[in-house]
Design an enzyme around this catalytic site. Structure first.
Site, PDB file in Angstrom:
ATOM      1  N   GLU A  56       0.808  -1.220   0.000  1.00 50.81           N
ATOM      2  CA  GLU A  56       0.000   0.000   0.000  1.00 50.81           C
ATOM      3  C   GLU A  56       0.842   1.271   0.000  1.00 50.81           C
ATOM      4  OE1 GLU A  56      -0.526  -2.610   1.970  1.00 50.81           O
ATOM      5  OE2 GLU A  56      -2.378  -3.389   1.107  1.00 50.81           O
ATOM      6  N   PHE A  81      -6.512   0.173   5.119  1.00 48.23           N
ATOM      7  CA  PHE A  81      -5.135   0.244   4.623  1.00 48.23           C
ATOM      8  C   PHE A  81      -4.858   1.573   3.918  1.00 48.23           C
ATOM      9  CE2 PHE A  81      -6.183  -4.458   4.157  1.00 48.23           C
ATOM     10  CZ  PHE A  81      -5.772  -4.742   5.448  1.00 48.23           C
TER      11      PHE A  81
END
Lengths: 312, 292
Positions: A56, A81
């Site tokens: 991410e 996330f």
């Protein structure tokens, strides 16, 4: 709502339309293409669909670089996330750098359901709201999602969009028009104003208003749509009762309830406020959406009860 | 093999001494700053800006330019000296380093400084951004190179290795990265704080062309860059990283090779001593100072 289109389909179709119109959009995913539904986009525009793998920080970093190179990146991952894991990247490489990155956090709040507490973003909006000049939206239905996605693509600057993936009940006609930073008044009543954000809460607020009407309590319902910039004028102008209940699928600390509390304290100190949202001391849990909404006291009866208490 | 002759190399070495002097003056007139990691990258900056990069200092946002992402953003002062010398902005801006309202902040900021291509400062992020820039060029099938400089301490960051996978997977050979391997980080020697072991093997294992060269040897660095450029075929070929064996604080007698030089105080007397050692004149003259 089997007849309703899934929200993720609307998101993807809107992005494909924008590409067809010549917008230089790049879709980025971190191994959740199948979850977000962007596989359809990738099939049509393989060169414009980038999967960075389960990474991410790199997702948002690459999106920032693409933006610096003139592209319009839409990067999506689960909201937990997008916020908690890639926050510094979004803060610095995208926002502080004045770039044009659209970050999409899916599965807001209790809609994370069976993925449970690890995946249940009750704090993403709080984290995002403190980033200067970031536009934040949580459109509740297909028409508003299509419009907000289009506004994000056409407006220079960073956006955070909260996206429920599954179908949502229709609230607006397909041809409804939306403006950046403008809330919508869905129902007008003199006794109390319900300010709601996102699919779950706008629908619960409408249900709460209907049940309050049966008791003779007339509620205004505002769909905030935009957490930032918050449509303060619409909220204040449509709260003649001086009583506001905020409704958010998120922890009550730092997002919609806090924003309206700040607004009241500074600009309308006589008003009274109740906040419906996840309590400050709770983390997410596993369960069905319905069970979780009950567990975290996010349902129409909870909203109606808060409104009644303000009437006393 | 480098195609440069001895005169060209000597000219670059002279320019590097000037830029080192300018960087020392820039930080020295403030009295404190990231001197060590700035001085270790001066040679690569000079080689890039005086030989390899396709740029136009009068048009810093030219779309077809080569770009540099200084991921170890705290070395901004060295890049500012290089850019000022190239004419991106007046030399006297260097006297404003880190002062309130400056266009030259400690860490690189694309919104403030002409010639700065990406905002950096939180270590590990710049290489991702450089990969994004390289990807944008690759998608558009546009020529040009994206250069990126990371640090050895910075290489502790997980995000560096996320991008290592990504850039290799996407075959971003228009991305040429450098790692400033000066062997030191804030808390000590890198081998003591976090030993990166065989760094060349690590990058190769991640799918990059990787080699280590002397980061103060223009011919060696030039040959490595020429090779990376020759090989470049975005979408087909792997990206390149050139590990630069450098000396932290190179050229400043008061701190060269000292582990405490990451961010340190020093005074005008030490600046003057350094200029003598580098055999370069002061750029920051009494007139320039009075004009401030």
């Amino acid at each position: 709502m089997a007849d309703q289109k899934e929200m993720r389909e609307v998101y993807v179709e809107t992005l494909m339309s924008l590409v067809e119109e010549g917008k230089d959009i790049i879709v980025l995913e971190a191994d959740l293409m199948r979850a977000t539904g962007t596989t359809a986009f990738a099939k049509k525009y393989p060169e414009r669909a980038i999967n960075v793998g389960v990474a991410e920080a790199d997702l948002v970093g690459v999106a920032s670089g693409l933006s610096a190179g003139g592209k319009i990146p839409f990067a999506a991952t689960f909201g937990c996330f997008a916020s908690r894991r890639a926050y510094d990247q979004f803060f610095l490489s995208a926002n502080y750098a004045h770039l044009n990155v659209k970050l999409v956090g899916t599965d807001p709040g209790v809609t994370a359901a069976y993925n449970g507490g690890t995946h249940m973003p009750f704090e993403d909006l709080t984290l995002m709201r403190v980033i200067p000049n970031l536009t934040i939206a949580e459109p509740p239905d297909a028409a508003s999602l299509a419009a907000v996605t289009r506004i994000a693509a056409e407006t220079d600057g960073c956006f955070y969009l909260r996206l429920q993936r599954k179908a949502a009940p229709q609230i607006y006609p397909d041809d409804e028009t939306f403006e950046l930073g403008r809330a919508k008044v869905l129902r007008r009543g003199k006794d109390v104003t319900l300010v709601a954000l996102g699919t779950v809460m706008v629908n619960e607020a409408l249900k709460a208003a209907a049940s309050l009407a049966e008791e003779g309590i007339e509620a205004t319902v505002i769909d905030a749509i935009w957490l930032a910039p918050l449509d303060e004028a619409t909220i204040l102008a449509n709260s003649p009762s001086g009583r506001i209940v905020t409704c958010e699928n998120h922890r009550v600390t730092g997002a919609l309830g806090s924003a309206v509390a700040e607004l009241i304290a500074e600009k309308a100190p006589g008003m009274r406020l109740a906040r419906i949202g996840v309590a400050a001391n709770l983390f997410g849990e596993v369960g069905t959406l319905e069970w979780l909404a009950e567990r975290f006291e996010l349902t129409a009866p909870h909203i109606a009860e808060a409104a009644r208490k303000l009437m006393w | 093999m480098s195609s440069m002759n001895r005169e060209e190399i000597a000219a670059l070495e002279r320019k590097a001494r000037e830029i080192r002097g300018l960087t020392i003056e820039e930080i020295g007139y403030l009295g404190v700053g990231h001197i060590g990691g700035s001085l270790s990258i001066v040679d690569i900056l000079v080689l890039l800006y005086h030989k390899h990069m396709k740029i136009d200092p009068t048009n810093p946002t030219w779309a077809e330019r080569d770009m540099l992402v200084l991921s170890k953003g705290h070395a901004g002062p060295a890049l500012y000296a290089t850019l000022a010398d190239k004419g991106y902005f007046p030399l006297d801006w260097l006297l404003t380093l880190n002062r309130g309202g400056t266009k030259l902040p400690s860490h690189c900021d694309r919104t403030k400084t002409p010639g700065i291509d990406m905002t950096t400062g939180s270590l590990g992020q710049g290489l991702s951004a450089a990969a994004g820039l390289a990807l944008a060029r690759a998608i558009d099938k546009k020529p040009g190179f994206i250069y990126c400089i990371i640090g050895d301490g910075e290489s502790n960051e997980g995000q560096v290795w996320e991008t290592a996978m990504f850039a290799s997977h996407k075959r971003l050979s228009n991305l040429i990265a450098f790692a400033d391997w000066n062997g030191m980080q804030i808390d000590g020697l890198t081998k003591d704080v976090m030993d990166m072991e065989d760094i060349v093997a690590k990058w190769r294992a991640f799918g990059w062309h990787a080699q280590m060269v002397d980061g103060h040897d223009f011919a060696a660095m030039d040959a490595a860059i020429e090779e990376a450029k020759r090989r470049a075929a975005p979408g087909i070929e792997k990206p390149t990283i050139i590990i630069l064996r450098t000396i932290k604080g190179k050229g400043a007698p008061f701190c060269e090779g000292q582990v405490t030089n990451h961010n340190m105080n020093f005074c005008i007397a030490q600046v003057k001593e350094a200029l003598v050692a580098l055999d370069v004149p002061a750029h920051i003259t009494p007139e320039l100072l009075r004009a401030q």
